[in-house]
Design a protein around this motif. Structure first.
Motif, PDB file in Angstrom:
ATOM      1  N   THR A   5       1.017  -0.896  -0.198  1.00  0.00           N
ATOM      2  CA  THR A   5      -0.185  -0.332   0.451  1.00  0.00           C
ATOM      3  C   THR A   5       0.836   1.187   0.247  1.00  0.00           C
ATOM      4  O   THR A   5       0.324   2.033  -1.505  1.00  0.00           O
ATOM      5  CB  THR A   5      -0.844  -0.691   1.618  1.00  0.00           C
ATOM      6  OG1 THR A   5      -1.309  -1.196   1.262  1.00  0.00           O
ATOM      7  CG2 THR A   5      -1.983   1.372   1.029  1.00  0.00           C
TER       8      THR A   5
ATOM      9  N   GLN B  42       0.618   4.269  -3.343  1.00  0.00           N
ATOM     10  CA  GLN B  42       0.353   5.345  -2.506  1.00  0.00           C
ATOM     11  C   GLN B  42       1.707   6.916  -2.659  1.00  0.00           C
ATOM     12  O   GLN B  42       1.334   8.226  -3.251  1.00  0.00           O
ATOM     13  CB  GLN B  42       0.361   5.516  -1.111  1.00  0.00           C
ATOM     14  CG  GLN B  42      -0.905   5.281  -0.410  1.00  0.00           C
ATOM     15  CD  GLN B  42      -1.110   4.677   0.790  1.00  0.00           C
ATOM     16  OE1 GLN B  42      -0.630   5.031   2.066  1.00  0.00           O
ATOM     17  NE2 GLN B  42      -2.021   4.680   1.472  1.00  0.00           N
TER      18      GLN B  42
ATOM     19  N   HIS C  35       1.468   6.924  -6.635  1.00  0.00           N
ATOM     20  CA  HIS C  35       0.347   8.089  -7.072  1.00  0.00           C
ATOM     21  C   HIS C  35       0.423   9.073  -6.756  1.00  0.00           C
ATOM     22  O   HIS C  35       0.496  10.341  -7.183  1.00  0.00           O
ATOM     23  CB  HIS C  35      -1.077   7.634  -5.923  1.00  0.00           C
ATOM     24  CG  HIS C  35      -1.302   6.143  -7.019  1.00  0.00           C
ATOM     25  ND1 HIS C  35      -1.942   6.082  -6.375  1.00  0.00           N
ATOM     26  CD2 HIS C  35      -0.725   6.157  -7.866  1.00  0.00           C
ATOM     27  CE1 HIS C  35      -2.399   4.162  -7.189  1.00  0.00           C
ATOM     28  NE2 HIS C  35      -2.253   4.503  -7.859  1.00  0.00           N
ATOM     29  N   LYS C  36       1.601   9.594  -5.485  1.00  0.00           N
ATOM     30  CA  LYS C  36       2.115  11.325  -5.203  1.00  0.00           C
ATOM     31  C   LYS C  36       3.406  11.230  -6.308  1.00  0.00           C
ATOM     32  O   LYS C  36       3.098  12.448  -6.506  1.00  0.00           O
ATOM     33  CB  LYS C  36       3.085  11.116  -4.502  1.00  0.00           C
ATOM     34  CG  LYS C  36       1.905  10.741  -2.628  1.00  0.00           C
ATOM     35  CD  LYS C  36       2.975  10.835  -1.571  1.00  0.00           C
ATOM     36  CE  LYS C  36       1.817  10.945  -0.451  1.00  0.00           C
ATOM     37  NZ  LYS C  36       2.558  11.022   0.921  1.00  0.00           N
TER      38      LYS C  36
ATOM     39  N   GLU D 139      -5.713  -0.346  -4.292  1.00  0.00           N
ATOM     40  CA  GLU D 139      -4.977   0.814  -4.055  1.00  0.00           C
ATOM     41  C   GLU D 139      -4.140   0.977  -5.541  1.00  0.00           C
ATOM     42  O   GLU D 139      -3.587   1.592  -6.025  1.00  0.00           O
ATOM     43  CB  GLU D 139      -4.052   0.449  -2.967  1.00  0.00           C
ATOM     44  CG  GLU D 139      -5.094   0.421  -1.619  1.00  0.00           C
ATOM     45  CD  GLU D 139      -5.388   1.478  -0.738  1.00  0.00           C
ATOM     46  OE1 GLU D 139      -4.425   2.545  -1.472  1.00  0.00           O
ATOM     47  OE2 GLU D 139      -5.479   1.920  -0.564  1.00  0.00           O
TER      48      GLU D 139
END
Length: 198
Positions: free
Chosen positions: A96, A100, A103-104, A124
């Protein structure tokens, strides 16, 4: 006819290879057992902060290289003999965090091979990458991705080129039924031939 190029960049997230220039970024205590059949490659302790920092560095390299997405490999260490006592929840947390962090940076991210984590992580990740799901009768496990309208890319590696065409009808019928994308390729990935379903 115009085509759009979409670049997916590979890197290993759960292992380190001794020829990579960034190996010194990982604490020695976080380097575990060797992978079978992959000389110079060892499992990592995904709970270690230095391992997550290594992943973030590799994501930065992917972003700077112009990648649209990443395919982090070896994200199923908890189900392998890594030399560490990794739990399923350790793996879910690490994976996860990878998604994340990707994606940032504006990168799409694929979940590779961790089929037993798909139902937990399909929200996710943006797509799934599997290998030999037809051969091992695991393709239906990717349904949480296709049900969300997310693509699934699968590669099959027959023993030789002659075997590939004989598997085409069987594999492509299942791939089309499940809505996944399957390629039949040489294990060496040398570009000498390929069979595409769909």
């Amino acid at each position: 006819r115009s085509s759009v190029l979409y670049v997916v960049c590979y890197f290993s997230a759960g292992t380190i290879e001794d020829w990579r220039p960034d190996i010194l970024q990982v604490d020695e205590s976080a380097i575990g057992r060797p992978l079978d059949d992959w000389p110079g490659e060892r499992w990592l302790d995904i709970r270690a902060e230095s391992v997550l920092e290594l992943v973030k560095t590799r994501l930065r390299v992917a972003e700077q290289a112009g990648c649209d997405a990443v395919e982090p490999d070896n994200v199923d260490g908890y189900s392998n003999e890594t030399g560490f006592s990794l739990s399923r929840s350790d793996q879910v947390r690490f994976n996860t965090e990878i998604a994340q962090a990707a994606h940032k940076r504006g990168l799409a991210v694929g979940l590779k091979n961790a089929t037993d984590l798909i139902s937990t992580l399909s929200s996710e990740f943006d797509f799934a990458v599997t290998e030999q799901c037809h051969e091992y009768d695991e393709c239906e496990l990717t349904n949480p991705f296709t049900e969300r309208g997310k693509p699934v890319f699968n590669a099959e590696y027959p023993v030789d080129r002659a075997t590939g065409p004989t598997l085409r009808d069987e594999y492509c019928a299942e791939a089309n039924r499940l809505g996944i994308h399957t390629l039949v390729l040489p294990l060496e990935l040398d570009g000498s031939w390929r069979i595409s379903c769909g």
